[in-house]
Structure formats: C-alpha cells, structure tokens
Design a protein around this motif. Structure first.
Motif, short mmCIF file in Angstrom:
data_model
loop_
_atom_site.label_atom_id
_atom_site.label_comp_id
_atom_site.label_asym_id
_atom_site.label_seq_id
_atom_site.Cartn_x
_atom_site.Cartn_y
_atom_site.Cartn_z
N MET A 143 2.97 -1.38 9.91
CA MET A 143 4.15 -1.21 9.06
C MET A 143 3.73 -1.19 7.60
N VAL A 144 4.16 -0.16 6.86
CA VAL A 144 3.87 -0.10 5.44
C VAL A 144 4.84 -1.00 4.69
N ILE A 145 4.38 -1.55 3.57
CA ILE A 145 5.19 -2.45 2.76
C ILE A 145 5.51 -1.77 1.45
N PRO A 146 6.77 -1.40 1.20
CA PRO A 146 7.11 -0.77 -0.07
C PRO A 146 7.09 -1.78 -1.21
N VAL A 147 6.62 -1.34 -2.38
CA VAL A 147 6.58 -2.23 -3.53
C VAL A 147 7.29 -1.65 -4.75
N HIS A 148 7.48 -0.31 -4.77
CA HIS A 148 8.11 0.30 -5.94
C HIS A 148 8.39 1.76 -5.65
N ASP A 149 9.52 2.27 -6.14
CA ASP A 149 9.78 3.70 -6.03
C ASP A 149 9.84 4.32 -7.43
N TYR A 164 17.35 11.05 -1.55
CA TYR A 164 16.12 11.10 -2.33
C TYR A 164 14.88 11.24 -1.43
N PRO A 165 14.83 12.25 -0.59
CA PRO A 165 13.71 12.35 0.36
C PRO A 165 12.36 12.60 -0.29
N LYS A 166 12.34 13.22 -1.48
CA LYS A 166 11.07 13.58 -2.11
C LYS A 166 10.58 12.57 -3.13
N VAL A 167 11.34 11.51 -3.34
CA VAL A 167 10.90 10.47 -4.28
C VAL A 167 9.61 9.84 -3.79
N ARG A 168 8.71 9.59 -4.71
CA ARG A 168 7.46 8.92 -4.36
C ARG A 168 7.66 7.41 -4.34
N VAL A 169 7.14 6.79 -3.29
CA VAL A 169 7.28 5.35 -3.10
C VAL A 169 5.89 4.74 -3.01
N TRP A 170 5.65 3.74 -3.84
CA TRP A 170 4.39 3.01 -3.75
C TRP A 170 4.48 2.01 -2.60
N VAL A 171 3.49 2.07 -1.71
CA VAL A 171 3.48 1.20 -0.54
C VAL A 171 2.10 0.57 -0.39
N LEU A 172 2.06 -0.53 0.35
CA LEU A 172 0.81 -1.16 0.75
C LEU A 172 0.61 -0.89 2.23
N VAL A 173 -0.50 -0.26 2.56
CA VAL A 173 -0.79 0.09 3.95
C VAL A 173 -1.89 -0.84 4.46
N PRO A 174 -1.61 -1.64 5.50
CA PRO A 174 -2.64 -2.55 6.01
C PRO A 174 -3.72 -1.78 6.78
N PHE A 175 -4.92 -1.74 6.23
CA PHE A 175 -6.06 -1.13 6.88
C PHE A 175 -7.30 -1.89 6.42
N LEU A 176 -7.64 -2.93 7.18
CA LEU A 176 -8.66 -3.89 6.79
C LEU A 176 -8.19 -4.70 5.58
N VAL A 177 -7.85 -4.01 4.51
CA VAL A 177 -7.19 -4.62 3.36
C VAL A 177 -5.91 -3.82 3.11
N PHE A 178 -5.09 -4.28 2.16
CA PHE A 178 -3.88 -3.54 1.84
C PHE A 178 -4.21 -2.42 0.84
N LEU A 179 -4.05 -1.19 1.28
CA LEU A 179 -4.34 -0.04 0.45
C LEU A 179 -3.07 0.42 -0.26
N PRO A 180 -3.07 0.52 -1.60
CA PRO A 180 -1.90 1.04 -2.31
C PRO A 180 -1.89 2.57 -2.27
N LEU A 181 -0.79 3.14 -1.80
CA LEU A 181 -0.63 4.59 -1.73
C LEU A 181 0.73 4.97 -2.26
N ARG A 182 0.84 6.17 -2.80
CA ARG A 182 2.11 6.70 -3.24
C ARG A 182 2.51 7.82 -2.28
N LEU A 183 3.57 7.56 -1.49
CA LEU A 183 3.98 8.46 -0.43
C LEU A 183 5.41 8.92 -0.65
N PRO A 184 5.79 10.08 -0.12
CA PRO A 184 7.18 10.52 -0.25
C PRO A 184 8.11 9.65 0.58
N ALA A 185 9.32 9.49 0.10
CA ALA A 185 10.28 8.61 0.77
C ALA A 185 10.57 9.06 2.19
N TRP A 186 10.60 10.38 2.42
CA TRP A 186 10.90 10.85 3.78
C TRP A 186 9.84 10.37 4.78
#
Length: 273
Positions: free
Chosen positions: A1-7, A183-205
């Motif tokens: 499960m990704v963890i959103p932190v900011h849009d 707002y399907p195209k809004v970019r959302v900053w998320v933390l993706v658990p993969f060994l450590v939490f990786l910060p990624l900016r992904l589309p809301a959709w």
C-alpha cells in the motif's frame, strides 16, 4: 500500500470543514472508553466492558440498521464475577438507540490509533480540494451522504451481522472517489515501501485507482488476514458513491497546475505542506 503525503494541487480557500472533521474525530477518539484499542493495565476488563457498552450504543450494527431488531440485552459497562469468573454485565439497554442516527455517530469512532491516523491522513490530503470545489456546506453534506451510503451498502451485504461497524473510512472513501473524478491527473507524492520507503510523485488516478483495486481484492479475503474485521465493502460503496456525486461537477472543474521540475531531485520536491 502506498502512503500519500502531499498532492500538488493548491486549494483556493481554507478547508474549514475538513479541519473541523479531523478535530472532531480526534476528540471523539480520545473520549472513547479505553481509547478504542489501548485497553490495558489492571483495569483492562473494566475498560473493555465500558468500550463494548459504548460501541453497542453508538456504532452501526447491520442487523439493527436493516431489520430494526434492537437487542433486549447489551453490555452495561459494568464488571461482575460469575460462575466462570469475572466478565461484563449484560442487561436491558438504558437508552433508546436510533439505528439510522448510529450511522452518523459511527463515522467518528475508530478502532485504534492506526485506524484513526490513516483515515485522517487521507482526509487531510484529499479533502481540502474537494471542499474547495464543492464549498463548505455542500462538502459537509457530501461527506455525510457518502458515509451513509457506505454503511447501508455494507449492512445490506451483511444484513444478519451483529458486529459493530465504526470509522470514517466510508465517508473518506467517497472523498477519494470524488478526487479521482475531478482531479485524475494531479500529481501526488507518495511513499512506496520497497526495502525502504521510496518517495515518488504519481498521478492521482494511479494512486487512488490502486487503492480501490486493493479494497476490491481485500473484500474477497485475498491477501489479507483481517478481512473479517475491516469493512472493505463499505470502502467500495463509499468510493463509488463519491464518484457518482462528483461527476456532475467535472465539466466546470478547472485543471490543476502542471507540476514543474523532474520526477526526482530538488526541483521536484513539493514546496508546501
């Protein structure tokens, strides 16, 4: 499960209703007997009995909601010693419970700190833009309607259940569904658990679509051990209700600002929290 932190989607006005809902949920949680998940110590049994009595009074019970069959005996919140040892006292309810009203009160109850903080995180990140688009009053009505839709949807699928249903997840799922529509195209900053939490900016959709797929998978009991204690079906119903209610607003919704900078690096970091 990704963890959103900011849009990356600034709101035009202060989300007063969203802040008020978060504050109300926290205050109710802190005033819940045993703080709904931290029952411990010498008085653990007494706290547990008080918690059961509190939930029987204020939580949604599917059989009560669908069939209007209120129990003749419920935990009173007191402790007594019987033939099999100490336990919770069961007796006639000392209150008149409205199953319909319990849907509203249950929206402010949570089963533990993780349950509460997870819900409030999603509400904080995605609720401000939905409130900004709908306005304060319409947003509050939307939130409540999604919560009712989620509870009734779950109760219809589990009409004979006597297990209490609590949490703001159904209403917040409606907020997520509305966000996906508007707002399907809004970019959302998320933390993706993969060994450590990786910060990624992904589309809301992608973020919210993945969340919805997980709820559907979990509702069938696949890949999760707590499928019997988490009302994933309520999340699905609330999400779909939010999508339907937000759809008429889509044509007049202004597009979000285009994110600048690279996917990684300093320029891609969000500037406001």
């Amino acid at each position: 499960m990704v963890i959103p932190v900011h849009d990356v989607n600034p709101a035009r006005r202060t989300p007063l209703v969203t802040y008020a809902l978060i504050a109300a949920n926290i205050l109710v949680f802190l005033s819940t007997p045993g703080t709904a998940g931290s029952v411990a110590g010498e008085n653990a049994l007494a706290q547990l009995c008080q918690l059961h009595a509190f939930l029987d009074h204020y939580a949604v019970v599917p059989r009560e909601l669908i069939h209007h069959q209120l129990p003749g005996a419920v935990p009173t919140g007191e402790v007594a010693v019987g033939a099999q040892g100490p336990g919770c006292v069961i007796g006639p309810p000392g209150y008149d419970k409205s199953p319909v009203l319990s849907v509203f009160t249950a929206m402010f109850l949570h089963g533990g700190w993780l349950h509460l903080l997870g819900n409030m995180l999603f509400l904080l990140i995605f609720g401000n833009n939905i409130e900004d688009r709908m306005g304060h009053v319409r947003y509050l009505l939307f939130y409540v309607v999604c919560g009712y839709a989620a509870s009734y949807g779950f109760a219809l699928l589990n009409a004979g259940s006597t297990e209490p249903l609590i949490g703001a997840s159904g209403a917040i799922a409606g907020v997520l569904g509305a966000y996906l529509v508007l707002y399907p195209k809004v970019r959302v900053w998320v933390l993706v658990p993969f060994l450590v939490f990786l910060p990624l900016r992904l589309p809301a959709w992608l973020v919210l679509g993945f969340w919805f797929v997980l709820q559907a998978v979990y509702s069938d009991g696949e890949g999760v051990s707590d499928a019997g204690t988490v009302a994933y079906a309520a999340h699905i119903v609330g999400f779909l209700a939010g999508m339907l209610l937000a759809w008429p607003l889509k044509p007049g919704t202004p597009p979000p600002p285009e994110p600048r900078g690279l996917l990684f690096g300093r320029r891609a970091r969000p500037h406001t929290w």
